[in-house]
Enzyme design. Sequence first.
Site, short mmCIF file in Angstrom:
data_model
loop_
_atom_site.label_atom_id
_atom_site.label_comp_id
_atom_site.label_asym_id
_atom_site.label_seq_id
_atom_site.Cartn_x
_atom_site.Cartn_y
_atom_site.Cartn_z
N GLU A 116 0.75 -1.21 -0.04
CA GLU A 116 0.07 0.04 -0.19
C GLU A 116 0.94 1.20 -0.04
OE1 GLU A 116 -3.02 2.14 3.22
OE2 GLU A 116 -2.68 0.06 3.17
N ASP A 172 0.90 3.70 -3.05
CA ASP A 172 0.44 5.23 -2.91
C ASP A 172 1.31 6.11 -3.41
OD1 ASP A 172 -0.92 7.27 -1.47
OD2 ASP A 172 0.89 7.43 -0.09
N ASP A 206 -7.36 1.40 0.19
CA ASP A 206 -6.15 1.00 0.67
C ASP A 206 -5.62 -0.32 -0.43
OD1 ASP A 206 -6.23 3.07 2.56
OD2 ASP A 206 -6.29 1.67 4.19
N GLU A 258 -4.29 0.89 -3.60
CA GLU A 258 -2.79 1.32 -3.67
C GLU A 258 -2.04 0.01 -3.35
OE1 GLU A 258 -3.19 5.82 -1.62
OE2 GLU A 258 -3.13 3.86 -0.29
#
Length: 194
Positions: free
Chosen positions: A12, A16, A85, A88
Amino acid sequence: RSVGSKNNERLEFLGDSLINYVIAEVVFHRFPLLNEGELSRVRSNLVRSETLADLGMDLDISEHLILGIGERKSGGRHRRSVIADSVEALAGAILLDGGFEEARKAILSWYSKQFAQLSEDLAQKDPKTQIQEYAQARGLGLPIYEVDSIEGEPHELQYFVTCRIGTDITVGRGSGSSRQAAEQQAAARVLADL
């Protein structure tokens, strides 16, 4: 994390940063006349949790999540923050498995709907920022946001928020699927009144 120590939080983190970069590059080339602050606002609108959750819903990612018992019972599979989440983490996994170009292609594909509607309007400051600047410029102090209530099932919560500014107490009320969304709506209503 609810599954245990072997989870996708590190992916994640990687995803991101990757999504932020890919979107920043697209926005940079799409809007050559926008300044840095405006570009940041457009990018921010595209990578915020609400947008990522929408992408995850389009990808039907919730059906493939492995969750701990408590998270399953509390509706985590449909919680928008968990879905965001997971998008990501998926981007990070594609990067490690297939390399940068494959991950970039996937992200661009996921965002095709958003890119089709992309406009400079996203460069405008969001209502909360506008209200804060308005209040501070007039010596009214910072806006105050209060959660009036939270309703609904754990996986479909609806937040109801009030925004107040100044000594004469200008009030706006908003609702949304997240506290942030409800605060933005309340701030927009105060702006409309002003």
